[in-house]
Design an enzyme around this catalytic site. Sequence first.
Site, PDB file in Angstrom:
ATOM      1  N   ASP A  29     -15.862  35.715  11.666  1.00 60.04           N
ATOM      2  CA  ASP A  29     -16.597  36.603  10.475  1.00 60.04           C
ATOM      3  C   ASP A  29     -16.024  36.742   9.384  1.00 60.04           C
ATOM      4  O   ASP A  29     -14.903  37.966  10.332  1.00 60.04           O
ATOM      5  CB  ASP A  29     -17.909  36.601  10.710  1.00 60.04           C
ATOM      6  CG  ASP A  29     -19.174  36.612   9.861  1.00 60.04           C
ATOM      7  OD1 ASP A  29     -20.353  35.535  10.601  1.00 60.04           O
ATOM      8  OD2 ASP A  29     -18.912  36.695   8.992  1.00 60.04           O
ATOM      9  N   ILE A  30     -15.744  36.200   8.445  1.00 59.94           N
ATOM     10  CA  ILE A  30     -15.586  37.023   7.637  1.00 59.94           C
ATOM     11  C   ILE A  30     -16.163  38.956   7.259  1.00 59.94           C
ATOM     12  O   ILE A  30     -15.508  39.749   6.365  1.00 59.94           O
ATOM     13  CB  ILE A  30     -15.298  36.851   5.885  1.00 59.94           C
ATOM     14  CG1 ILE A  30     -14.231  37.203   5.258  1.00 59.94           C
ATOM     15  CG2 ILE A  30     -17.142  36.839   4.962  1.00 59.94           C
ATOM     16  CD1 ILE A  30     -14.191  35.805   4.145  1.00 59.94           C
ATOM     17  N   ASN A  69     -29.112  30.980  12.766  1.00 64.75           N
ATOM     18  CA  ASN A  69     -29.995  31.269  11.543  1.00 64.75           C
ATOM     19  C   ASN A  69     -30.056  29.399  11.240  1.00 64.75           C
ATOM     20  O   ASN A  69     -29.267  29.104  10.648  1.00 64.75           O
ATOM     21  CB  ASN A  69     -29.720  31.948  10.946  1.00 64.75           C
ATOM     22  CG  ASN A  69     -29.487  33.591  11.085  1.00 64.75           C
ATOM     23  OD1 ASN A  69     -30.289  33.872  11.544  1.00 64.75           O
ATOM     24  ND2 ASN A  69     -28.209  34.113  10.580  1.00 64.75           N
ATOM     25  N   GLU A  77     -27.173  31.163   5.475  1.00 63.27           N
ATOM     26  CA  GLU A  77     -26.124  31.147   4.275  1.00 63.27           C
ATOM     27  C   GLU A  77     -26.170  29.952   4.423  1.00 63.27           C
ATOM     28  O   GLU A  77     -25.480  29.935   3.184  1.00 63.27           O
ATOM     29  CB  GLU A  77     -25.371  32.569   3.874  1.00 63.27           C
ATOM     30  CG  GLU A  77     -25.608  33.392   4.370  1.00 63.27           C
ATOM     31  CD  GLU A  77     -25.101  34.865   4.173  1.00 63.27           C
ATOM     32  OE1 GLU A  77     -23.894  34.583   4.292  1.00 63.27           O
ATOM     33  OE2 GLU A  77     -25.566  35.924   4.268  1.00 63.27           O
ATOM     34  N   VAL A  78     -25.082  29.680   5.343  1.00 60.32           N
ATOM     35  CA  VAL A  78     -24.125  28.191   4.906  1.00 60.32           C
ATOM     36  C   VAL A  78     -24.150  27.411   5.343  1.00 60.32           C
ATOM     37  O   VAL A  78     -24.899  27.393   6.330  1.00 60.32           O
ATOM     38  CB  VAL A  78     -22.528  28.370   5.573  1.00 60.32           C
ATOM     39  CG1 VAL A  78     -22.141  27.129   5.477  1.00 60.32           C
ATOM     40  CG2 VAL A  78     -22.304  29.848   5.186  1.00 60.32           C
ATOM     41  N   HIS A  81     -23.900  26.470  12.433  1.00 60.28           N
ATOM     42  CA  HIS A  81     -22.964  27.112  13.309  1.00 60.28           C
ATOM     43  C   HIS A  81     -24.179  28.339  13.991  1.00 60.28           C
ATOM     44  O   HIS A  81     -25.174  28.741  13.965  1.00 60.28           O
ATOM     45  CB  HIS A  81     -22.272  28.262  11.823  1.00 60.28           C
ATOM     46  CG  HIS A  81     -22.939  28.462  11.288  1.00 60.28           C
ATOM     47  ND1 HIS A  81     -23.556  28.159  10.455  1.00 60.28           N
ATOM     48  CD2 HIS A  81     -23.863  30.320  11.436  1.00 60.28           C
ATOM     49  CE1 HIS A  81     -24.639  29.091   9.538  1.00 60.28           C
ATOM     50  NE2 HIS A  81     -24.225  29.569  10.241  1.00 60.28           N
ATOM     51  N   HIS A 139     -23.513  32.013  15.995  1.00 55.10           N
ATOM     52  CA  HIS A 139     -22.558  33.729  15.763  1.00 55.10           C
ATOM     53  C   HIS A 139     -22.257  33.773  17.683  1.00 55.10           C
ATOM     54  O   HIS A 139     -23.593  33.921  18.167  1.00 55.10           O
ATOM     55  CB  HIS A 139     -23.646  34.736  15.190  1.00 55.10           C
ATOM     56  CG  HIS A 139     -23.839  34.316  13.597  1.00 55.10           C
ATOM     57  ND1 HIS A 139     -23.197  35.107  12.740  1.00 55.10           N
ATOM     58  CD2 HIS A 139     -24.725  33.583  13.151  1.00 55.10           C
ATOM     59  CE1 HIS A 139     -23.801  34.527  11.725  1.00 55.10           C
ATOM     60  NE2 HIS A 139     -24.234  33.910  11.896  1.00 55.10           N
TER      61      HIS A 139
HETATM   62  P1  5GP Z   1     -25.768  32.369   8.274  1.00 57.48           P
HETATM   63  O1  5GP Z   1     -26.680  32.915   7.668  1.00 57.48           O
HETATM   64  O2  5GP Z   1     -25.731  31.045   7.479  1.00 57.48           O
HETATM   65  O3  5GP Z   1     -26.426  32.036   9.622  1.00 57.48           O
HETATM   66  O4  5GP Z   1     -23.433  33.430   8.021  1.00 57.48           O
HETATM   67  C1  5GP Z   1     -23.524  32.822   7.310  1.00 57.48           C
HETATM   68  C2  5GP Z   1     -21.871  34.025   7.759  1.00 57.48           C
HETATM   69  O5  5GP Z   1     -20.520  32.806   7.993  1.00 57.48           O
HETATM   70  C3  5GP Z   1     -21.764  35.154   7.853  1.00 57.48           C
HETATM   71  O6  5GP Z   1     -22.240  36.228   8.990  1.00 57.48           O
HETATM   72  C4  5GP Z   1     -21.244  34.988   6.326  1.00 57.48           C
HETATM   73  O7  5GP Z   1     -20.511  36.268   6.546  1.00 57.48           O
HETATM   74  C5  5GP Z   1     -20.372  33.907   7.199  1.00 57.48           C
HETATM   75  N1  5GP Z   1     -19.480  33.562   6.578  1.00 57.48           N
HETATM   76  C6  5GP Z   1     -19.693  33.367   4.969  1.00 57.48           C
HETATM   77  N2  5GP Z   1     -18.601  33.003   3.821  1.00 57.48           N
HETATM   78  C7  5GP Z   1     -17.132  32.965   4.754  1.00 57.48           C
HETATM   79  C8  5GP Z   1     -15.925  32.176   4.509  1.00 57.48           C
HETATM   80  O8  5GP Z   1     -15.533  32.077   4.065  1.00 57.48           O
HETATM   81  N3  5GP Z   1     -15.153  32.786   6.122  1.00 57.48           N
HETATM   82  C9  5GP Z   1     -15.587  32.971   6.977  1.00 57.48           C
HETATM   83  N4  5GP Z   1     -15.130  33.877   8.417  1.00 57.48           N
HETATM   84  N5  5GP Z   1     -17.391  33.655   6.922  1.00 57.48           N
HETATM   85  C10 5GP Z   1     -17.579  33.851   6.440  1.00 57.48           C
END
Ligand code: 5GP
Length: 119
Positions: A33-34, A91, A99-100, A104, A106
């Site tokens: 994760d970034i 999520n 967010e994405v 996925h 984690h």
């Molecule tokens: P969500 O809230 O959708 O479950 O989590 C999305 C995750 O993707 C977040 O923890 C965020 O830090 C990670 N993320 C967003 N953009 C990027 C990216 O460009 N590269 C990587 N490695 N992680 C990302």
Amino acid sequence: MSYDPNNIFAKILRGEIPCKKVYEDEFALAFNDINPKAPTHVLVIPKGPYVAYDDFITSANAEEIAGFARAVSKVAQSSGVAQTGYRLISNCGVNAHQEVSHYHVHVLGGKALGPMLVK
Ligand code: 5GP
């Protein structure tokens, strides 16, 4: 919600955006994760175009589902957190702050993670 092929994880899958890969097979890609929330914070994504868990579990075939689940386990083993304990989070949708919009999981660990949710 329909799948947006321009989401950031789709771009990572196509190699258009770099990632720190930790595992890959025919079903899944895993990368750091970034913005890590724990010493180990790996994202595992299926290779197919699925928005979130419910889309994945209803639309993917049994081989994809089993392959993805095994990939999550392999990441937990190879990153070392399987020995000490870890948390899986996925999520889904607005209330979960997804967010994405590419499914996925984690994989979080490397320290005591505390309570599951803060009220
Ligand atoms: P969500 O809230 O959708 O479950 O989590 C999305 C995750 O993707 C977040 O923890 C965020 O830090 C990670 N993320 C967003 N953009 C990027 C990216 O460009 N590269 C990587 N490695 N992680 C990302």
